[in-house]
Design a protein around this motif. Structure first.
Motif, mmCIF file in Angstrom:
data_model
loop_
_atom_site.group_PDB
_atom_site.id
_atom_site.type_symbol
_atom_site.label_atom_id
_atom_site.label_comp_id
_atom_site.label_asym_id
_atom_site.label_seq_id
_atom_site.Cartn_x
_atom_site.Cartn_y
_atom_site.Cartn_z
ATOM 1 N N THR A 98 41.585 28.821 32.084
ATOM 2 C CA THR A 98 42.116 30.163 32.363
ATOM 3 C C THR A 98 43.594 30.305 32.012
ATOM 4 O O THR A 98 44.123 31.418 32.017
ATOM 5 N N ASN A 99 44.271 29.214 31.706
ATOM 6 C CA ASN A 99 45.729 29.231 31.570
ATOM 7 C C ASN A 99 46.244 30.229 30.536
ATOM 8 O O ASN A 99 47.271 30.875 30.728
ATOM 9 N N LYS A 100 45.507 30.385 29.425
ATOM 10 C CA LYS A 100 45.972 31.269 28.356
ATOM 11 C C LYS A 100 45.197 32.577 28.272
ATOM 12 O O LYS A 100 45.328 33.328 27.305
ATOM 13 N N SER A 115 45.052 29.333 37.281
ATOM 14 C CA SER A 115 46.348 29.986 37.097
ATOM 15 C C SER A 115 46.449 30.519 35.680
ATOM 16 O O SER A 115 45.680 30.130 34.797
ATOM 17 N N VAL A 116 47.413 31.423 35.472
ATOM 18 C CA VAL A 116 47.736 31.926 34.141
ATOM 19 C C VAL A 116 49.233 31.753 33.926
ATOM 20 O O VAL A 116 50.009 31.639 34.883
ATOM 21 N N SER A 117 49.629 31.728 32.671
ATOM 22 C CA SER A 117 51.048 31.554 32.341
ATOM 23 C C SER A 117 51.707 32.910 32.119
ATOM 24 O O SER A 117 51.163 33.760 31.413
ATOM 25 N N GLN A 124 40.995 36.309 36.377
ATOM 26 C CA GLN A 124 40.529 36.674 37.715
ATOM 27 C C GLN A 124 39.005 36.738 37.755
ATOM 28 O O GLN A 124 38.363 36.208 38.662
ATOM 29 N N LYS A 125 38.408 37.374 36.743
ATOM 30 C CA LYS A 125 36.954 37.484 36.676
ATOM 31 C C LYS A 125 36.297 36.118 36.549
ATOM 32 O O LYS A 125 35.295 35.829 37.187
ATOM 33 N N GLU A 126 36.873 35.251 35.703
ATOM 34 C CA GLU A 126 36.319 33.910 35.510
ATOM 35 C C GLU A 126 36.376 33.104 36.797
ATOM 36 O O GLU A 126 35.419 32.402 37.149
ATOM 37 N N THR A 127 37.472 33.199 37.529
ATOM 38 C CA THR A 127 37.631 32.440 38.771
ATOM 39 C C THR A 127 36.636 32.903 39.830
ATOM 40 O O THR A 127 35.978 32.086 40.487
ATOM 41 N N GLU A 128 36.512 34.207 40.002
ATOM 42 C CA GLU A 128 35.576 34.743 40.987
ATOM 43 C C GLU A 128 34.128 34.431 40.601
ATOM 44 O O GLU A 128 33.310 34.101 41.461
ATOM 45 N N SER A 129 33.814 34.521 39.326
ATOM 46 C CA SER A 129 32.462 34.239 38.861
ATOM 47 C C SER A 129 32.105 32.773 39.074
ATOM 48 O O SER A 129 30.980 32.450 39.482
ATOM 49 N N PHE A 130 33.056 31.871 38.804
ATOM 50 C CA PHE A 130 32.811 30.434 39.004
ATOM 51 C C PHE A 130 32.513 30.149 40.468
ATOM 52 O O PHE A 130 31.577 29.409 40.793
ATOM 53 N N ALA A 131 33.319 30.729 41.360
ATOM 54 C CA ALA A 131 33.112 30.508 42.793
ATOM 55 C C ALA A 131 31.747 31.013 43.238
ATOM 56 O O ALA A 131 31.035 30.347 44.005
ATOM 57 N N SER A 132 31.365 32.188 42.732
ATOM 58 C CA SER A 132 30.087 32.774 43.106
ATOM 59 C C SER A 132 28.920 31.947 42.592
ATOM 60 O O SER A 132 27.955 31.685 43.313
ATOM 61 N N GLU A 175 53.923 35.431 30.347
ATOM 62 C CA GLU A 175 54.302 35.500 28.934
ATOM 63 C C GLU A 175 55.812 35.376 28.722
ATOM 64 O O GLU A 175 56.271 34.818 27.730
ATOM 65 N N LYS A 176 56.608 35.893 29.633
ATOM 66 C CA LYS A 176 58.057 35.898 29.464
ATOM 67 C C LYS A 176 58.712 34.602 29.927
ATOM 68 O O LYS A 176 59.542 34.022 29.241
ATOM 69 N N THR A 177 58.327 34.144 31.105
ATOM 70 C CA THR A 177 59.003 32.970 31.683
ATOM 71 C C THR A 177 58.231 31.671 31.488
ATOM 72 O O THR A 177 58.806 30.592 31.607
ATOM 73 N N GLY A 178 56.930 31.794 31.224
ATOM 74 C CA GLY A 178 56.104 30.594 31.109
ATOM 75 C C GLY A 178 55.704 30.015 32.448
ATOM 76 O O GLY A 178 55.048 28.970 32.521
ATOM 77 N N ALA A 179 56.090 30.677 33.533
ATOM 78 C CA ALA A 179 55.767 30.185 34.867
ATOM 79 C C ALA A 179 54.266 30.303 35.138
ATOM 80 O O ALA A 179 53.592 31.189 34.609
ATOM 81 N N SER A 180 53.769 29.432 35.968
ATOM 82 C CA SER A 180 52.350 29.420 36.312
ATOM 83 C C SER A 180 52.093 30.352 37.495
ATOM 84 O O SER A 180 52.724 30.220 38.546
ATOM 85 N N ILE A 181 51.179 31.302 37.324
ATOM 86 C CA ILE A 181 50.835 32.267 38.366
ATOM 87 C C ILE A 181 49.439 31.949 38.885
ATOM 88 O O ILE A 181 48.459 32.015 38.137
ATOM 89 N N PRO A 182 49.312 31.571 40.165
ATOM 90 C CA PRO A 182 47.994 31.211 40.692
ATOM 91 C C PRO A 182 47.066 32.414 40.793
ATOM 92 O O PRO A 182 47.498 33.538 41.034
ATOM 93 N N ILE A 183 45.780 32.157 40.591
ATOM 94 C CA ILE A 183 44.738 33.176 40.706
ATOM 95 C C ILE A 183 43.985 32.950 42.014
ATOM 96 O O ILE A 183 43.509 31.838 42.277
ATOM 97 N N GLN A 184 43.876 33.982 42.815
ATOM 98 C CA GLN A 184 43.183 33.888 44.090
ATOM 99 C C GLN A 184 41.766 34.468 43.980
ATOM 100 O O GLN A 184 41.551 35.450 43.264
#
Length: 386
Positions: A294-296, A256-258, A303-311, A260-269
């Motif tokens: 990936t949070n910051k 996920s990433v945070s 997105q690239k890091e998540t897909e690369s890790f899975a691959s 910038e405005k709300t600080g909410a966590s946005i999941p990465i698919q």
């Protein structure tokens, strides 16, 4: 019966390697080079030691210092093999490396004393000095270019660095990049941050190398001859190829990433795998792992890091190991390329990525041990070419 013509060319020197003297070639008993796709490649050479007739106090190879660390050495093989009506010609450079140590094994028996020389590829030279550096207002790709330029002339580097300014171009108010490691470790760290790879591999001309920092390149349909078993006259594998399917290798990342405005966590698919599919039935993700790094990150980098890790995790699900006689096979296997496997059934037949090759060469013999990998079972094509 294959008609072989296999020669080994050695170049040795302190900075610019030159053809090795005849006495060095004549004393060479065997050599082994292990090439790897991600980790550092290495070599080992064994020489016969003999004392000079005019000077029995020392061995000639030791007294001349030709094989002393940290001399540079280039090992090239020239292969011209005719198998049937086809002739294969290659002159690949197996390694451009640095001698790191040698071992002496004296013997009471005449002609049985040995000198064993080992070393690693020239990326070692980027890993010798720990540094503290700060890079202001520079993108990751500009930092990598700046570092590699220090080694460019000495080691004949051609730089192939992918531009990262389209993803993120920092200023010192947003991000200050600091180095607290060796150049090699730092370049690899920046590669991971961008879901890139970093490798230095020999070019076609001895003494020149290609330094690549960027996305892993797509593997194209291979020109490498298929590894064949149980196919009569077309069989070219000496021993059985062993296959291992590890269902726990594939790991599904949760990232996920945070905002910038709300600080909410946005999941990465994980939308897709960046790698070319080699198996018709990819291994299922049985394990899950949280990527806290990936949070910051910027969303596109996360997105690239998540897909690369899975691959990367999935592509190790199936591994294959075996050995070929180069004369019978008629080709020098290359790492980071694809190769077909035939005659082993539909489940494990098809294309594989060449992860590692160990070349073992001595007079009258040239064997290649290989490790292949892919993401699952089942071939993606019906028939492989020879």
């Amino acid at each position: 019966m294959p008609e072989p013509d296999i020669r080994v060319k050695l170049l040795i020197g302190k900075t610019i390697p030159r053809p090795a003297p005849y006495e060095v070639i004549d004393a060479l008993i065997d050599l082994e080079v292990t090439q790897q796709d991600r980790d550092r490649s290495g070599f080992q050479m064994t020489f016969s030691l003999s004392k000079e007739l005019k000077n029995f106090s020392d061995y000639w190879l030791l007294r001349k210092g030709i094989l002393d660390p940290p001399n540079r050495i280039i090992i090239q093989v020239i292969v011209n093999v005719k198998v049937g009506v086809n002739r294969s010609f290659q002159s690949p450079i197996l390694i451009d490396g640095i001698i790191t140590d040698h071992q002496i094994a004296p013997s009471n028996q005449p002609g049985e004393s040995r000198l064993i020389v080992t070393g690693e590829d020239i990326s070692l030279m980027l890993d010798l000095e720990d540094k503290n550096e700060t890079y202001l207002n520079l993108s990751d790709s500009k930092i990598v270019n700046k570092i590699l330029n220090k080694y460019k002339i000495k080691y004949g580097l051609t730089l192939d660095v992918q531009d990262t300014t389209k993803y993120f171009s920092p200023n010192q108010q947003e991000q200050i990049t600091t180095q607290q490691s060796t150049d090699l470790q730092f370049i690899q760290k920046l590669a991971i941050r961008n879901s890139f790879i970093f490798e230095i591999k020999p070019a076609k001309t001895p003494g020149t190398n290609i330094a690549y920092w960027g996305e892993e390149k797509d593997k194209v349909t291979p020109a490498q001859p298929a590894l064949s078993m149980n196919m009569g006259a077309f069989t070219n594998v000496d021993s059985s190829i062993s296959f291992n399917f590890n269902a726990l290798e594939a790991i599904k990342p949760q990232a996920s990433v945070s905002d910038e405005k709300t600080g909410a966590s946005i999941p990465i698919q994980v939308l897709k795998s960046p790698s070319q599919a080699l198996a018709s039935k990819a291994a299922k993700f049985l394990r899950k792992e949280v990527l806290r790094c990936t949070n910051k990150l910027e969303k596109i980098l996360a997105q690239k890091e998540t897909e690369s890790f899975a691959s990367r995790s999935q592509e190790n699900a199936v591994t294959a190991t075996g050995e070929v006689d180069t004369v019978r096979y008629g080709y020098v296997l290359e790492v980071r390329q694809l190769v077909g496997v035939r005659g082993v059934g539909k489940t494990y037949g098809g294309y594989y990525y060449v992860k590692q090759v160990t070349h073992r060469i001595k007079r009258g013999e040239y064997k290649q041990s290989f490790t292949l990998k892919r993401e699952g079972q089942g071939a993606t094509i019906q028939m492989l070419q020879v």
